[in-house]
Scaffold this motif. Sequence first.
Motif, short mmCIF file in Angstrom:
data_model
loop_
_atom_site.label_atom_id
_atom_site.label_comp_id
_atom_site.label_asym_id
_atom_site.label_seq_id
_atom_site.Cartn_x
_atom_site.Cartn_y
_atom_site.Cartn_z
N ARG A 179 0.83 -1.21 0.00
CA ARG A 179 0.00 0.00 0.00
C ARG A 179 0.86 1.25 0.00
NH1 ARG A 179 -3.99 1.97 -2.17
NH2 ARG A 179 -4.37 -0.26 -2.39
N GLU A 180 1.97 1.24 0.72
CA GLU A 180 2.90 2.38 0.73
C GLU A 180 3.45 2.63 -0.67
OE1 GLU A 180 5.87 1.43 3.58
OE2 GLU A 180 4.53 1.64 5.31
N ALA A 181 3.74 1.54 -1.38
CA ALA A 181 4.27 1.68 -2.74
C ALA A 181 3.26 2.37 -3.65
CB ALA A 181 4.62 0.30 -3.30
N ILE A 182 2.01 1.96 -3.58
CA ILE A 182 0.98 2.58 -4.43
C ILE A 182 0.81 4.05 -4.07
CG2 ILE A 182 -1.51 2.61 -4.89
CD1 ILE A 182 -1.44 -0.44 -4.79
N ASN A 183 0.75 4.36 -2.78
CA ASN A 183 0.60 5.75 -2.36
C ASN A 183 1.76 6.61 -2.84
OD1 ASN A 183 -1.80 5.14 -1.07
ND2 ASN A 183 -0.86 4.87 0.94
N ALA A 184 2.98 6.06 -2.75
CA ALA A 184 4.16 6.80 -3.19
C ALA A 184 4.16 7.03 -4.69
CB ALA A 184 5.44 6.06 -2.76
N MET A 185 3.76 6.00 -5.46
CA MET A 185 3.75 6.17 -6.91
C MET A 185 2.63 7.12 -7.34
SD MET A 185 5.24 5.66 -9.69
CE MET A 185 6.42 4.34 -9.36
N GLU A 186 1.52 7.12 -6.65
CA GLU A 186 0.46 8.08 -6.96
C GLU A 186 0.95 9.51 -6.73
OE1 GLU A 186 -3.65 5.55 -6.17
OE2 GLU A 186 -2.77 6.71 -4.53
N ARG A 187 1.75 9.71 -5.67
CA ARG A 187 2.28 11.06 -5.42
C ARG A 187 3.21 11.52 -6.53
NH1 ARG A 187 2.46 9.09 -0.03
NH2 ARG A 187 4.67 8.55 -0.21
N VAL A 188 3.90 10.58 -7.14
CA VAL A 188 4.78 10.93 -8.27
C VAL A 188 3.98 11.16 -9.55
CG1 VAL A 188 6.59 10.05 -9.80
CG2 VAL A 188 6.79 9.74 -7.33
N CYS A 189 3.07 10.24 -9.83
CA CYS A 189 2.41 10.24 -11.15
C CYS A 189 1.23 11.20 -11.27
CB CYS A 189 1.94 8.81 -11.48
SG CYS A 189 3.27 7.72 -12.03
N ILE A 190 0.47 11.38 -10.22
CA ILE A 190 -0.73 12.21 -10.36
C ILE A 190 -0.40 13.64 -10.79
CG2 ILE A 190 -2.61 13.28 -9.07
CD1 ILE A 190 -3.08 10.63 -7.70
N PRO A 191 0.59 14.31 -10.16
CA PRO A 191 0.91 15.67 -10.62
C PRO A 191 1.38 15.70 -12.08
CG PRO A 191 1.84 15.27 -8.45
CD PRO A 191 1.36 13.95 -8.95
N ILE A 192 2.12 14.69 -12.49
CA ILE A 192 2.61 14.64 -13.87
C ILE A 192 1.44 14.51 -14.83
CG2 ILE A 192 3.91 13.25 -15.53
CD1 ILE A 192 5.76 12.50 -13.15
N VAL A 193 0.54 13.63 -14.51
CA VAL A 193 -0.59 13.38 -15.39
C VAL A 193 -1.54 14.58 -15.42
CG1 VAL A 193 -2.60 11.91 -15.75
CG2 VAL A 193 -0.42 10.88 -15.14
N ARG A 194 -1.79 15.16 -14.26
CA ARG A 194 -2.69 16.31 -14.21
C ARG A 194 -2.13 17.51 -14.96
NH1 ARG A 194 -4.71 16.13 -7.88
NH2 ARG A 194 -6.35 14.57 -8.18
N SER A 195 -0.83 17.68 -14.92
CA SER A 195 -0.22 18.83 -15.60
C SER A 195 -0.29 18.72 -17.11
CB SER A 195 1.25 18.97 -15.18
OG SER A 195 2.03 17.90 -15.69
N THR A 196 -0.54 17.51 -17.62
CA THR A 196 -0.64 17.30 -19.06
C THR A 196 -2.04 16.90 -19.49
OG1 THR A 196 0.28 15.09 -18.64
CG2 THR A 196 1.78 16.75 -19.48
N ARG A 197 -3.01 17.24 -18.64
CA ARG A 197 -4.43 17.05 -18.97
C ARG A 197 -4.74 15.62 -19.38
NH1 ARG A 197 -5.69 22.57 -22.45
NH2 ARG A 197 -5.06 24.03 -20.81
N PRO A 198 -4.73 14.70 -18.43
CA PRO A 198 -4.97 13.30 -18.76
C PRO A 198 -6.39 13.04 -19.19
CG PRO A 198 -5.04 13.64 -16.40
CD PRO A 198 -4.61 14.94 -17.01
#
Length: 209
Positions: A179-198
Amino acid sequence: MLEVLQGWLTAIATGAGVYVAIGGLNSWRRETTGKRDIELCQAVIERFYEAEHRMDVLRSPYSFASEAASRQKGEHESEDERYRLDLLFVPLARLEAQSAFWSELFSYKFRMRALFGEEAATTFNHIDDAYRSFRAAAVTRYQALHRNPDGLSPETQTKLEERIWAELAEPDEIAMKMREAINAMERVCIPIVRSTRPAKRLTALLKRS
């Protein structure tokens, strides 16, 4: 005079064309890079969710001797001994069946580091720790009990089985690491994806918890 004016107009038009072309190229590069980042983040986060599910499958306490068909059987094993060893081998058989998935998952670590930095790469460490912990416990238990059913002290066997089987321990450290791994990867990926209008589908995917 007219020729000079025409020359200036031609130069201006040429310069404007070059400017527009460069602007278009830069825009294309940004769009291409954004698409690449989205696709990579999508692939990785989907595999993180799948890794949590696959770890649950590995650690499911509902096991059957038939799962251990890949175990090399001894020539002189009795029926009871064969059944005992097959059940003992089940976690290793599950690992063997899933080996391609885990190899592919960990191969993404270096691409994530190259594109998004060390933080993105270290998110894999939680999963790696969980996977190694399960594998080490399964191998140690099998090797210790293969020849001798009493080859482990009750305390050691309990500790190993708490890592092998889900929900035996409280807290369940392996489940927490996943669960920690998923939470950590979401913190990395969500800002990247949101900044490029997913796409909406990807946004919904990344909001899962």
